[in-house]
Design a protein around this motif. Structure first.
Motif, PDB file in Angstrom:
ATOM      1  N   THR A 232       0.760  -1.318   0.046  1.00 55.96           N
ATOM      2  CA  THR A 232      -0.109   0.030   0.224  1.00 55.96           C
ATOM      3  C   THR A 232       0.850   1.277  -0.092  1.00 55.96           C
ATOM      4  O   THR A 232       0.389   2.325  -0.788  1.00 55.96           O
ATOM      5  CB  THR A 232      -0.988   0.080   1.374  1.00 55.96           C
ATOM      6  OG1 THR A 232      -1.627  -0.940   1.219  1.00 55.96           O
ATOM      7  CG2 THR A 232      -1.728   1.313   1.185  1.00 55.96           C
ATOM      8  N   ALA A 233       2.017   1.236   0.862  1.00 55.08           N
ATOM      9  CA  ALA A 233       2.668   2.505   0.927  1.00 55.08           C
ATOM     10  C   ALA A 233       3.527   2.663  -0.298  1.00 55.08           C
ATOM     11  O   ALA A 233       3.855   3.774  -0.850  1.00 55.08           O
ATOM     12  CB  ALA A 233       4.020   2.089   1.973  1.00 55.08           C
ATOM     13  N   VAL A 234       3.865   1.666  -1.026  1.00 58.56           N
ATOM     14  CA  VAL A 234       4.390   1.974  -2.468  1.00 58.56           C
ATOM     15  C   VAL A 234       3.410   2.376  -3.624  1.00 58.56           C
ATOM     16  O   VAL A 234       3.950   3.407  -4.271  1.00 58.56           O
ATOM     17  CB  VAL A 234       5.031   0.365  -3.013  1.00 58.56           C
ATOM     18  CG1 VAL A 234       5.549   0.574  -4.646  1.00 58.56           C
ATOM     19  CG2 VAL A 234       6.218  -0.133  -2.134  1.00 58.56           C
ATOM     20  N   THR A 235       2.321   1.947  -3.586  1.00 60.48           N
ATOM     21  CA  THR A 235       1.257   2.181  -4.350  1.00 60.48           C
ATOM     22  C   THR A 235       0.854   3.482  -4.290  1.00 60.48           C
ATOM     23  O   THR A 235       0.684   4.392  -5.136  1.00 60.48           O
ATOM     24  CB  THR A 235       0.013   1.214  -4.263  1.00 60.48           C
ATOM     25  OG1 THR A 235       0.515  -0.035  -4.346  1.00 60.48           O
ATOM     26  CG2 THR A 235      -1.111   1.625  -5.307  1.00 60.48           C
ATOM     27  N   ARG A 236       0.714   3.966  -2.793  1.00 62.35           N
ATOM     28  CA  ARG A 236       0.620   5.598  -2.524  1.00 62.35           C
ATOM     29  C   ARG A 236       1.622   6.334  -2.991  1.00 62.35           C
ATOM     30  O   ARG A 236       1.484   7.382  -3.458  1.00 62.35           O
ATOM     31  CB  ARG A 236       0.257   5.475  -1.099  1.00 62.35           C
ATOM     32  CG  ARG A 236       0.313   6.922  -0.623  1.00 62.35           C
ATOM     33  CD  ARG A 236      -0.077   6.999   1.032  1.00 62.35           C
ATOM     34  NE  ARG A 236       0.072   8.454   1.400  1.00 62.35           N
ATOM     35  CZ  ARG A 236      -0.353   8.950   2.345  1.00 62.35           C
ATOM     36  NH1 ARG A 236      -1.085   8.108   3.272  1.00 62.35           N
ATOM     37  NH2 ARG A 236      -0.415  10.337   2.785  1.00 62.35           N
ATOM     38  N   SER A 237       2.821   5.770  -2.704  1.00 60.52           N
ATOM     39  CA  SER A 237       3.986   6.736  -3.281  1.00 60.52           C
ATOM     40  C   SER A 237       4.091   7.122  -4.726  1.00 60.52           C
ATOM     41  O   SER A 237       4.299   7.946  -5.114  1.00 60.52           O
ATOM     42  CB  SER A 237       5.423   5.980  -2.948  1.00 60.52           C
ATOM     43  OG  SER A 237       5.533   5.754  -1.576  1.00 60.52           O
ATOM     44  N   ILE A 238       3.761   5.866  -5.579  1.00 60.62           N
ATOM     45  CA  ILE A 238       3.678   6.242  -6.897  1.00 60.62           C
ATOM     46  C   ILE A 238       2.272   7.063  -7.412  1.00 60.62           C
ATOM     47  O   ILE A 238       2.511   7.960  -8.371  1.00 60.62           O
ATOM     48  CB  ILE A 238       3.587   4.982  -7.741  1.00 60.62           C
ATOM     49  CG1 ILE A 238       5.019   4.055  -7.398  1.00 60.62           C
ATOM     50  CG2 ILE A 238       3.739   4.911  -9.253  1.00 60.62           C
ATOM     51  CD1 ILE A 238       6.127   4.801  -7.733  1.00 60.62           C
ATOM     52  N   ILE A 239       1.499   6.861  -6.789  1.00 60.06           N
ATOM     53  CA  ILE A 239       0.151   7.771  -7.077  1.00 60.06           C
ATOM     54  C   ILE A 239       0.767   9.136  -6.533  1.00 60.06           C
ATOM     55  O   ILE A 239       0.300   9.964  -7.568  1.00 60.06           O
ATOM     56  CB  ILE A 239      -1.111   7.271  -6.374  1.00 60.06           C
ATOM     57  CG1 ILE A 239      -1.636   6.141  -6.720  1.00 60.06           C
ATOM     58  CG2 ILE A 239      -1.898   8.357  -6.548  1.00 60.06           C
ATOM     59  CD1 ILE A 239      -2.667   5.318  -6.036  1.00 60.06           C
ATOM     60  N   ARG A 316      -6.811  -4.278  -4.398  1.00 59.79           N
ATOM     61  CA  ARG A 316      -6.778  -3.714  -2.727  1.00 59.79           C
ATOM     62  C   ARG A 316      -5.962  -2.413  -2.436  1.00 59.79           C
ATOM     63  O   ARG A 316      -6.318  -1.512  -1.735  1.00 59.79           O
ATOM     64  CB  ARG A 316      -6.541  -4.888  -1.963  1.00 59.79           C
ATOM     65  CG  ARG A 316      -7.518  -6.027  -1.889  1.00 59.79           C
ATOM     66  CD  ARG A 316      -6.971  -7.314  -1.169  1.00 59.79           C
ATOM     67  NE  ARG A 316      -5.711  -7.582  -1.369  1.00 59.79           N
ATOM     68  CZ  ARG A 316      -4.980  -8.420  -0.600  1.00 59.79           C
ATOM     69  NH1 ARG A 316      -5.233  -8.728   0.510  1.00 59.79           N
ATOM     70  NH2 ARG A 316      -3.783  -9.082  -1.282  1.00 59.79           N
ATOM     71  N   PHE A 317      -4.683  -2.420  -3.121  1.00 60.27           N
ATOM     72  CA  PHE A 317      -3.790  -1.408  -2.731  1.00 60.27           C
ATOM     73  C   PHE A 317      -4.006  -0.057  -3.269  1.00 60.27           C
ATOM     74  O   PHE A 317      -3.576   0.626  -2.645  1.00 60.27           O
ATOM     75  CB  PHE A 317      -2.366  -2.152  -2.966  1.00 60.27           C
ATOM     76  CG  PHE A 317      -2.351  -3.583  -2.235  1.00 60.27           C
ATOM     77  CD1 PHE A 317      -1.961  -3.521  -0.875  1.00 60.27           C
ATOM     78  CD2 PHE A 317      -2.222  -4.767  -3.128  1.00 60.27           C
ATOM     79  CE1 PHE A 317      -1.976  -4.758  -0.265  1.00 60.27           C
ATOM     80  CE2 PHE A 317      -2.081  -5.884  -2.450  1.00 60.27           C
ATOM     81  CZ  PHE A 317      -1.779  -5.962  -1.033  1.00 60.27           C
ATOM     82  N   GLN A 318      -4.251  -0.206  -4.484  1.00 57.58           N
ATOM     83  CA  GLN A 318      -4.771   1.081  -5.220  1.00 57.58           C
ATOM     84  C   GLN A 318      -6.220   1.591  -4.531  1.00 57.58           C
ATOM     85  O   GLN A 318      -6.070   2.880  -4.225  1.00 57.58           O
ATOM     86  CB  GLN A 318      -5.406   0.888  -6.623  1.00 57.58           C
ATOM     87  CG  GLN A 318      -5.513   2.208  -7.250  1.00 57.58           C
ATOM     88  CD  GLN A 318      -5.854   1.987  -8.923  1.00 57.58           C
ATOM     89  OE1 GLN A 318      -4.929   1.756  -9.611  1.00 57.58           O
ATOM     90  NE2 GLN A 318      -7.239   1.623  -9.284  1.00 57.58           N
ATOM     91  N   GLU A 319      -7.192   0.971  -3.983  1.00 64.47           N
ATOM     92  CA  GLU A 319      -8.002   1.302  -3.272  1.00 64.47           C
ATOM     93  C   GLU A 319      -7.659   1.817  -1.893  1.00 64.47           C
ATOM     94  O   GLU A 319      -8.232   2.780  -1.355  1.00 64.47           O
ATOM     95  CB  GLU A 319      -9.155   0.070  -2.987  1.00 64.47           C
ATOM     96  CG  GLU A 319      -9.940  -0.427  -4.552  1.00 64.47           C
ATOM     97  CD  GLU A 319     -10.497  -1.688  -4.296  1.00 64.47           C
ATOM     98  OE1 GLU A 319     -10.473  -2.230  -3.106  1.00 64.47           O
ATOM     99  OE2 GLU A 319     -11.131  -2.073  -5.396  1.00 64.47           O
ATOM    100  N   ASP A 320      -6.841   1.069  -1.153  1.00 66.92           N
ATOM    101  CA  ASP A 320      -6.465   1.455   0.211  1.00 66.92           C
ATOM    102  C   ASP A 320      -5.771   2.682  -0.040  1.00 66.92           C
ATOM    103  O   ASP A 320      -5.659   3.762   0.835  1.00 66.92           O
ATOM    104  CB  ASP A 320      -5.601   0.275   0.715  1.00 66.92           C
ATOM    105  CG  ASP A 320      -6.472  -0.955   1.185  1.00 66.92           C
ATOM    106  OD1 ASP A 320      -7.509  -0.879   1.240  1.00 66.92           O
ATOM    107  OD2 ASP A 320      -5.666  -1.652   1.511  1.00 66.92           O
ATOM    108  N   ALA A 321      -4.878   2.973  -0.911  1.00 72.25           N
ATOM    109  CA  ALA A 321      -3.958   4.257  -1.008  1.00 72.25           C
ATOM    110  C   ALA A 321      -4.784   5.547  -1.285  1.00 72.25           C
ATOM    111  O   ALA A 321      -4.817   6.551  -0.574  1.00 72.25           O
ATOM    112  CB  ALA A 321      -3.004   4.189  -2.337  1.00 72.25           C
TER     113      ALA A 321
END
Length: 330
Positions: A232-239, A316-321
């Protein structure tokens, strides 16, 4: 010891136990990005490093490993040499179908930016019959994304002489040096090729595949299973990196010029503006089920094994971010 001091110590201990481990000690992560030198369309991996976005999200990333092509990226991920990378969806689908534990979690390059670039004597797609056309490898995205355009023009897919060259930078050089008559290139690579030679733009593949994602954010399933909060942290970072790029034109151009070695600021700016005009960056993650369905359909039509979308993607991780940082207008 005073009672209040004891209570304060106990509260601090409790907070420490409740805080995720990666927030206390940054999680060490090996990150790679495809294309060397980088394309503007895949710069988000490096922007997240340059702007301290990984660090702010509890991730320890020493450097961004540069790989020259999608196949090398999927091999590096599958073998465990890197934990996170960006590559084409078709490559991930084929890797998972072959038994490798990978999954796409976002689409930071959410729309195709490939341009059909050709030598000036190629006036129409029909003129490509019997001519050498650069691809990364047989069956790759750089080949089969051209198929719908050839079909539309009534040109047999086997009529073109497909020449395996390598990644987009190698294809650009082959075209500029007149070793081939055509190639699919990123928008910014296409502009560079036009500056350095007489090649011209013949078509854009996006018009036939508007939902096809250009590059995906890919994780090892082992990381997903063991450290979902890191994913989730990686996905959030890239967004967040994509959002930074959209909001900060000049700084993004600075980072691109630093990492690519390109010195023509006007040319880089033109590439940046072209990518923004097609909403090329996934400021809300970019991954959609419709886009993955398009990927699956084209891949199967071109010989890939049919596998469920759920087997090679995880939303899940895109949604969580996005729950953490909210959505923004695109």
């Amino acid at each position: 010891m005073p009672k209040r001091a004891i209570v304060f110590i106990l509260l601090n201990l409790l907070v420490g136990l409740m805080t995720p481990a990666y927030a206390q000690a940054p999680f060490k992560l090996r990150v790679a990005s495809v294309n060397s030198p980088p394309s503007m369309h895949t710069l988000y991996m490096r922007v997240a490093k340059e702007e301290g976005i990984y660090k702010r999200n509890g991730l320890d990333v020493d450097d961004i490993i540069s790989l020259t092509s999608g196949p090398l990226m999927t091999q590096a991920l599958a073998s465990g040499h890197v934990d996170v990378g960006d590559t084409d969806a078709e490559g991930v689908l084929n890797a998972v179908a072959s038994g490798f534990g990978l999954a796409v979690v976002a689409a930071p390059s959410q729309h195709l930016s490939y341009v059909v670039m050709v030598q000036p004597d190629i006036k129409t797609l029909k003129d490509l019959a019997g001519q050498p056309f650069a691809i990364s490898r047989p069956g790759a995205q750089s080949q089969y994304l051209l198929f719908p355009l050839l079909d539309e023009a009534g040109v047999s897919r086997n009529a073109v002489t497909w020449v395996p060259i390598g990644g987009p930078s190698q294809r650009r050089l082959a075209l500029v040096n007149n070793r081939v008559k055509g190639a699919l290139l990123h928008l910014d690579y296409a502009l560079t090729a036009k500056r350095d030679s007489n090649v011209v733009q013949l078509d854009r593949v996006a018009r036939d595949n508007p939902d096809y994602p250009h590059q995906m954010l890919v994780m090892r399933k082992e990381l997903i299973e063991k450290n979902p909060e890191v994913v989730t942290a990686v996905t959030r970072s890239i967004i967040e990196a994509c959002r930074f790029m959209v909001a900060n034109r000049e700084r993004t151009i600075d980072i691109y010029m630093k990492t690519s070695g390109e010195t023509d600021r006007n040319l880089v700016g033109a590439g940046y503006d072209a990518l923004l005009s097609i909403h090329g960056f996934g400021v809300n993650g970019g991954m959609t089920r419709k886009g993955l369905e398009v990927v699956s359909k084209l891949a199967v039509e071109n010989g890939a094994k049919s596998i469920p979308i759920e087997s090679w993607s995880d939303f899940r991780f895109q949604e969580d971010a996005l729950k953490q940082i909210g959505r923004v207008a695109e």
